[in-house]
Design a protein around this motif. Structure first.
Motif, mmCIF file in Angstrom:
data_model
loop_
_atom_site.group_PDB
_atom_site.id
_atom_site.type_symbol
_atom_site.label_atom_id
_atom_site.label_comp_id
_atom_site.label_asym_id
_atom_site.label_seq_id
_atom_site.Cartn_x
_atom_site.Cartn_y
_atom_site.Cartn_z
ATOM 1 N N SER A 140 -39.156 -89.806 -79.385
ATOM 2 C CA SER A 140 -38.731 -89.173 -80.183
ATOM 3 C C SER A 140 -37.383 -88.784 -81.555
ATOM 4 O O SER A 140 -36.983 -89.035 -82.478
ATOM 5 N N ASP A 141 -36.675 -89.941 -80.878
ATOM 6 C CA ASP A 141 -35.574 -90.592 -81.635
ATOM 7 C C ASP A 141 -35.662 -91.355 -82.989
ATOM 8 O O ASP A 141 -35.037 -91.506 -82.802
ATOM 9 N N LEU A 142 -37.566 -91.622 -83.186
ATOM 10 C CA LEU A 142 -37.622 -92.791 -83.604
ATOM 11 C C LEU A 142 -37.887 -91.222 -85.686
ATOM 12 O O LEU A 142 -38.318 -92.516 -86.626
ATOM 13 N N ALA A 143 -37.338 -90.043 -85.112
ATOM 14 C CA ALA A 143 -37.512 -89.205 -85.877
ATOM 15 C C ALA A 143 -36.785 -89.795 -87.360
ATOM 16 O O ALA A 143 -35.538 -90.516 -87.250
ATOM 17 N N GLY A 144 -37.313 -90.241 -88.584
ATOM 18 C CA GLY A 144 -36.439 -89.942 -89.477
ATOM 19 C C GLY A 144 -36.058 -91.882 -90.102
ATOM 20 O O GLY A 144 -35.094 -92.280 -90.829
ATOM 21 N N LYS A 145 -36.683 -92.340 -89.187
ATOM 22 C CA LYS A 145 -36.219 -93.872 -89.447
ATOM 23 C C LYS A 145 -37.559 -94.840 -89.764
ATOM 24 O O LYS A 145 -38.770 -93.632 -89.344
ATOM 25 N N LYS A 146 -37.564 -96.075 -89.382
ATOM 26 C CA LYS A 146 -38.263 -97.015 -90.696
ATOM 27 C C LYS A 146 -38.958 -97.313 -89.154
ATOM 28 O O LYS A 146 -38.058 -97.746 -87.860
ATOM 29 N N VAL A 147 -40.384 -98.095 -88.353
ATOM 30 C CA VAL A 147 -40.586 -98.594 -87.515
ATOM 31 C C VAL A 147 -42.047 -99.762 -88.729
ATOM 32 O O VAL A 147 -42.803 -99.197 -88.950
ATOM 33 N N GLY A 148 -41.258 -100.910 -88.107
ATOM 34 C CA GLY A 148 -42.817 -102.148 -88.460
ATOM 35 C C GLY A 148 -43.718 -102.112 -87.491
ATOM 36 O O GLY A 148 -43.352 -102.230 -86.395
ATOM 37 N N VAL A 149 -44.692 -102.282 -88.357
ATOM 38 C CA VAL A 149 -46.444 -102.344 -87.816
ATOM 39 C C VAL A 149 -46.971 -103.300 -88.272
ATOM 40 O O VAL A 149 -46.493 -103.541 -89.618
ATOM 41 N N THR A 150 -47.860 -104.176 -87.580
ATOM 42 C CA THR A 150 -48.872 -105.227 -87.628
ATOM 43 C C THR A 150 -49.810 -104.520 -89.062
ATOM 44 O O THR A 150 -50.622 -105.869 -90.050
ATOM 45 N N GLY A 151 -50.359 -103.652 -88.624
ATOM 46 C CA GLY A 151 -50.922 -102.729 -89.715
ATOM 47 C C GLY A 151 -52.974 -102.567 -88.783
ATOM 48 O O GLY A 151 -53.616 -102.576 -89.684
ATOM 49 N N ILE A 152 -52.637 -102.831 -87.778
ATOM 50 C CA ILE A 152 -54.024 -103.174 -86.449
ATOM 51 C C ILE A 152 -53.835 -101.491 -86.476
ATOM 52 O O ILE A 152 -52.912 -100.928 -85.666
ATOM 53 N N PRO A 153 -55.073 -100.769 -87.087
ATOM 54 C CA PRO A 153 -55.227 -99.325 -86.862
ATOM 55 C C PRO A 153 -54.710 -98.669 -85.098
ATOM 56 O O PRO A 153 -54.117 -98.029 -84.991
ATOM 57 N N LYS A 169 -43.715 -84.948 -84.866
ATOM 58 C CA LYS A 169 -44.629 -85.658 -85.727
ATOM 59 C C LYS A 169 -44.770 -87.212 -86.378
ATOM 60 O O LYS A 169 -43.872 -87.433 -86.643
ATOM 61 N N PRO A 170 -45.667 -88.429 -86.282
ATOM 62 C CA PRO A 170 -45.886 -88.980 -87.011
ATOM 63 C C PRO A 170 -45.286 -89.461 -88.497
ATOM 64 O O PRO A 170 -45.192 -90.458 -89.024
ATOM 65 N N GLU A 171 -45.598 -88.224 -89.290
ATOM 66 C CA GLU A 171 -45.463 -88.136 -90.553
ATOM 67 C C GLU A 171 -43.926 -88.228 -90.753
ATOM 68 O O GLU A 171 -42.749 -87.993 -91.495
ATOM 69 N N ASN A 172 -43.408 -87.639 -89.235
ATOM 70 C CA ASN A 172 -41.404 -87.628 -89.472
ATOM 71 C C ASN A 172 -40.913 -88.926 -89.308
ATOM 72 O O ASN A 172 -40.267 -89.112 -89.555
ATOM 73 N N VAL A 173 -41.835 -90.020 -89.637
ATOM 74 C CA VAL A 173 -41.401 -91.663 -89.215
ATOM 75 C C VAL A 173 -42.275 -92.431 -90.453
ATOM 76 O O VAL A 173 -43.240 -92.040 -90.726
ATOM 77 N N THR A 174 -41.216 -93.033 -91.067
ATOM 78 C CA THR A 174 -41.649 -93.867 -92.494
ATOM 79 C C THR A 174 -42.339 -95.449 -91.662
ATOM 80 O O THR A 174 -42.096 -96.436 -90.963
ATOM 81 N N ILE A 175 -43.878 -95.950 -91.455
ATOM 82 C CA ILE A 175 -44.161 -96.665 -91.335
ATOM 83 C C ILE A 175 -44.084 -98.280 -92.076
ATOM 84 O O ILE A 175 -44.450 -97.764 -93.465
ATOM 85 N N VAL A 176 -43.457 -98.999 -91.934
ATOM 86 C CA VAL A 176 -43.574 -100.018 -92.762
ATOM 87 C C VAL A 176 -44.035 -101.086 -92.483
ATOM 88 O O VAL A 176 -44.322 -102.117 -91.026
ATOM 89 N N ASN A 177 -45.835 -102.025 -93.190
ATOM 90 C CA ASN A 177 -46.356 -103.672 -92.449
ATOM 91 C C ASN A 177 -45.593 -104.283 -93.197
ATOM 92 O O ASN A 177 -45.492 -104.464 -94.203
ATOM 93 N N VAL A 178 -45.639 -104.883 -91.568
ATOM 94 C CA VAL A 178 -44.519 -105.882 -92.042
ATOM 95 C C VAL A 178 -45.257 -107.361 -91.543
ATOM 96 O O VAL A 178 -44.910 -108.129 -91.249
#
Length: 337
Positions: A140-153, A169-178
């Protein structure tokens, strides 16, 4: 799930070194009785990635003669494309392979005839990683943060489940495909956290660069407790060569037992076969991994229907797996004692 810090660069370098060896892969296993008349049964074991402490038990079994004393000649190799392991095993090109529990279920949904014959790691290795000084200690500390992912569903679904379990909620986090530059993205400040790296490998690699890393393990935050790595064979091999499967698994169990009992020797054996790997990293990694091979006194390879059902049901609920896939058909425990 499969990739992490500098894995792409490391893998490319490793493949260049392996090219002469890889030229000899692709042999089919001949009939057991005919092969024994000729002396030795040739086996291909395709790894999920370049050799690391996850695979040390195979090399211990090879070094200590457990395969040869069973009339097996085992070629342990990394495929040009590790994502093809289930396809090559299912088609009979490779006899055994290392893969992932979720991938086995997805492969069966596509009609690829493979089964898990042993669980290699009893718990998830995938995780959320953050810098220790970030102040992030729970999803929950990641709300409002950017999280890097590989793009694997599958990995993104795991992450979303962790957030929801902790009331975010997942929409409260910014997903960045790195892509697969997870470590550089975190260490470079591009993102506040990463998902898709192993807490037995990538965290160690980043800490070796002078960064303190905190890890949030998935099974602690609402994700089914799945088997990270599994050993697979084709349905055809299981049906037509059960003796071969049993012989190979028995020798492999001995190797992993010896690796767990003497991790330092296991890493030295691993490095002896693969001198290009980072010995110091693998020494730290095997100390974390070895307890997961046979945790709670279960023998190496143990897997049960409940764990397969939990992951299968969860994947179906998340829309990742088709309803017709039967988790009972995805594994067998008949060769584990």
């Amino acid at each position: 799930m499969k990739f992490g810090v500098n894995r792409i660069i490391s893998f490319v370098v490793f493949i260049v070194l392996l090219l002469p060896v890889m030229a000899c892969d692709g042999q089919d296993v001949s009939d057991i009785e005919d092969s024994k008349e000729k002396g030795v049964i040739n086996i291909n074991l395709a790894l999920d990635w370049y050799p690391n402490s996850n695979h040390s038990g195979f090399y211990m079994a090879k070094e200590n003669g457990h395969y040869t004393e069973s009339d097996l000649s085992v070629d342990i190799f990394t495929p040009a494309n590790p994502e093809d392991v289930l396809k090559t095993v299912g088609a009979g090109k490779d006899d055994f392979g290392v893969s992932y529990q979720a991938e086995v279920l997805l492969a069966r949904a596509q009609g690829i005839p493979v089964k898990s014959i042993a669980a290699m790691v009893q718990h998830p290795l995938n995780s959320i990683m953050v810098l220790k000084d970030s102040g992030i200690s729970r999803p929950s500390d990641l709300a409002g943060k950017k999280v890097g992912v590989t793009g694997i569903p599958f990995e993104e679904a795991l992450f979303s489940a962790m957030l929801e379990y902790d009331g975010t909620k997942p929409e409260n986090v910014t997903i960045v495909n790195v892509g697969f530059d997870l470590g550089p993205a975190l260490l470079g400040g591009k993102v506040d956290a990463i998902v898709g790296a192993y807490w037995t490998h990538e965290s160690i690699a980043m800490e070796s660069q002078g960064y303190e890393i905190s890890v949030l393990r998935m099974e602690d935050w609402g994700v089914p407790d799945f088997y990270e790595l599994v050993l697979v064979a084709s349905e055809e091999t299981l049906q037509s060569k059960p003796g071969l499967v049993k012989t190979f698994l028995t020798a492999t169990q001995k190797g992993f037992s010896e690796a767990a009992n003497d991790p330092l020797k296991a890493v030295d054996v691993l490095v002896g076969f693969n001198p290009e790997i980072d010995r110091d990293l693998e020494i730290k990694g095997i100390d974390l991994l070895a307890p997961l091979w046979s945790e709670d006194d279960v023998v190496f390879g143990t897997q049960n229907s409940d764990r397969w059902k939990q992951l299968s049901d969860w994947m179906k609920e998340k829309g990742l797996l088709e309803d017709h896939v039967d988790h009972q058909e995805a594994f067998t425990s008949e060769f584990i004692e």
